[in-house]
Design a protein around this motif. Structure first.
Motif, PDB file in Angstrom:
ATOM      1  N   ALA A   6       5.169  -5.016  46.313  1.00 58.86           N
ATOM      2  CA  ALA A   6       5.116  -3.332  45.657  1.00 58.86           C
ATOM      3  C   ALA A   6       5.873  -2.662  46.677  1.00 58.86           C
ATOM      4  N   ILE A   7       6.728  -1.705  45.640  1.00 57.24           N
ATOM      5  CA  ILE A   7       8.420  -1.220  46.228  1.00 57.24           C
ATOM      6  C   ILE A   7       8.352   0.119  45.274  1.00 57.24           C
ATOM      7  N   LEU A   8       8.484   0.469  46.505  1.00 57.69           N
ATOM      8  CA  LEU A   8       8.949   2.447  45.523  1.00 57.69           C
ATOM      9  C   LEU A   8       9.890   2.653  46.916  1.00 57.69           C
ATOM     10  N   SER A   9      10.287   4.083  46.331  1.00 60.67           N
ATOM     11  CA  SER A   9      11.502   4.500  46.445  1.00 60.67           C
ATOM     12  C   SER A   9      10.749   5.726  46.377  1.00 60.67           C
ATOM     13  N   ILE A  10      11.451   6.310  47.712  1.00 54.42           N
ATOM     14  CA  ILE A  10      10.843   7.717  48.560  1.00 54.42           C
ATOM     15  C   ILE A  10      12.267   8.764  49.035  1.00 54.42           C
ATOM     16  N   GLY A  11      11.533   9.576  48.414  1.00 56.66           N
ATOM     17  CA  GLY A  11      12.315  10.857  48.460  1.00 56.66           C
ATOM     18  C   GLY A  11      12.334  11.917  50.283  1.00 56.66           C
ATOM     19  N   PRO A  81      11.414   5.703  41.149  1.00 57.23           N
ATOM     20  CA  PRO A  81      10.616   4.076  40.604  1.00 57.23           C
ATOM     21  C   PRO A  81       9.860   3.622  40.961  1.00 57.23           C
ATOM     22  N   ALA A  82       8.967   3.005  41.221  1.00 58.40           N
ATOM     23  CA  ALA A  82       8.227   1.581  41.560  1.00 58.40           C
ATOM     24  C   ALA A  82       8.217   0.597  40.480  1.00 58.40           C
ATOM     25  N   ARG A  83       8.164  -0.953  41.740  1.00 55.93           N
ATOM     26  CA  ARG A  83       8.584  -1.708  40.745  1.00 55.93           C
ATOM     27  C   ARG A  83       7.850  -2.517  41.436  1.00 55.93           C
ATOM     28  N   LEU A  84       6.817  -3.629  40.988  1.00 59.89           N
ATOM     29  CA  LEU A  84       6.029  -4.970  41.105  1.00 59.89           C
ATOM     30  C   LEU A  84       6.500  -6.215  41.187  1.00 59.89           C
ATOM     31  N   LEU A  86       5.952 -10.159  41.712  1.00 58.84           N
ATOM     32  CA  LEU A  86       5.185 -11.539  42.278  1.00 58.84           C
ATOM     33  C   LEU A  86       5.992 -12.721  42.951  1.00 58.84           C
ATOM     34  N   ARG A  87       5.787 -13.345  43.208  1.00 54.57           N
ATOM     35  CA  ARG A  87       6.911 -14.616  44.291  1.00 54.57           C
ATOM     36  C   ARG A  87       6.126 -15.655  43.349  1.00 54.57           C
ATOM     37  N   ARG A  88       6.595 -16.637  43.281  1.00 57.72           N
ATOM     38  CA  ARG A  88       7.111 -17.856  42.181  1.00 57.72           C
ATOM     39  C   ARG A  88       7.902 -18.594  42.318  1.00 57.72           C
ATOM     40  N   GLY A  89       7.318 -20.028  43.467  1.00 54.87           N
ATOM     41  CA  GLY A  89       8.553 -20.775  43.009  1.00 54.87           C
ATOM     42  C   GLY A  89       9.545 -20.001  44.294  1.00 54.87           C
ATOM     43  N   GLY A  90      10.152 -19.042  44.904  1.00 55.28           N
ATOM     44  CA  GLY A  90      10.093 -18.828  46.520  1.00 55.28           C
ATOM     45  C   GLY A  90      11.151 -18.290  45.508  1.00 55.28           C
ATOM     46  N   ARG A  91      10.705 -17.215  44.155  1.00 55.80           N
ATOM     47  CA  ARG A  91      11.916 -16.279  43.812  1.00 55.80           C
ATOM     48  C   ARG A  91      10.743 -15.366  44.004  1.00 55.80           C
ATOM     49  N   TRP A  92      11.712 -13.465  43.873  1.00 58.79           N
ATOM     50  CA  TRP A  92      10.229 -12.320  43.184  1.00 58.79           C
ATOM     51  C   TRP A  92      10.472 -12.135  42.248  1.00 58.79           C
ATOM     52  N   LEU A  93       8.973 -12.268  41.418  1.00 59.75           N
ATOM     53  CA  LEU A  93       9.654 -11.865  39.811  1.00 59.75           C
ATOM     54  C   LEU A  93       9.293 -10.828  40.198  1.00 59.75           C
ATOM     55  N   PRO A  94       9.930  -9.968  38.657  1.00 55.13           N
ATOM     56  CA  PRO A  94       8.352  -8.757  38.261  1.00 55.13           C
ATOM     57  C   PRO A  94       7.796  -9.348  37.621  1.00 55.13           C
ATOM     58  N   VAL A  95       6.085  -8.534  37.328  1.00 55.00           N
ATOM     59  CA  VAL A  95       5.394  -8.495  37.625  1.00 55.00           C
ATOM     60  C   VAL A  95       5.421  -8.028  35.940  1.00 55.00           C
TER      61      VAL A  95
END
Length: 95
Positions: A6-11, A81-84, A86-95
Motif C-alpha cells: 500500500a503506497i500513500l502520498s503524504i502532504g 493518491p494511494a496505490r495498491l 500485488l507481488r506476482r512473479g517477482g514484479r509488483w502489479l496494480p491490484v
C-alpha cells in the motif's frame, strides 16, 4: 499468502502531530488487520510517500487494509493518491 504494497502520498502533517505519527498510524492500521512485512518512505517527484508491505489472503481484503491505512493516516496528515500493488512473479502489479 500473497504480498501487497500500500503506497500513500503524504502532504502536510496536521497540527498537534509529529512526522513520526504518519508511519505510526499507517502501521497500526495495517497491523490490526494483516501481517506487516516491511515499511519504507520514498520520495517520487518531490512528493513523500509511505509504503507498507503486508500479507493477507486476497485482493478484497487487501483493499480493506489499504482503505484502513488511508483513513488512519488522513487523521494525522493530508494525503494524496494511494496505490495498491500485488507481488506476482517477482514484479509488483496494480491490484
Amino acid at each position: 499468502m500473497p504480498s501487497y504494497r500500500a503506497i500513500l502520498s503524504i502532504g502536510d502533517v496536521h497540527p498537534g502531530h509529529g512526522p513520526e505519527a504518519v508511519m505510526g498510524s499507517a502501521v497500526a492500521a495495517v497491523s490490526s488487520i494483516a501481517t506487516v512485512e516491511q515499511t519504507d518512505i520514498q520520495v517520487l517527484s518531490n512528493v513523500p510517500q509511505i509504503v507498507v508491505r503486508f500479507h493477507i489472503d486476497d485482493d478484497g481484503d487487501a483493499h480493506t487494509v489499504a482503505d484502513a491505512m488511508h483513513d488512519a493516516v488522513a487523521e494525522v496528515a493530508t494525503t494524496g493518491p494511494a496505490r495498491l500493488l500485488l507481488r506476482r512473479g517477482g514484479r509488483w502489479l496494480p491490484v
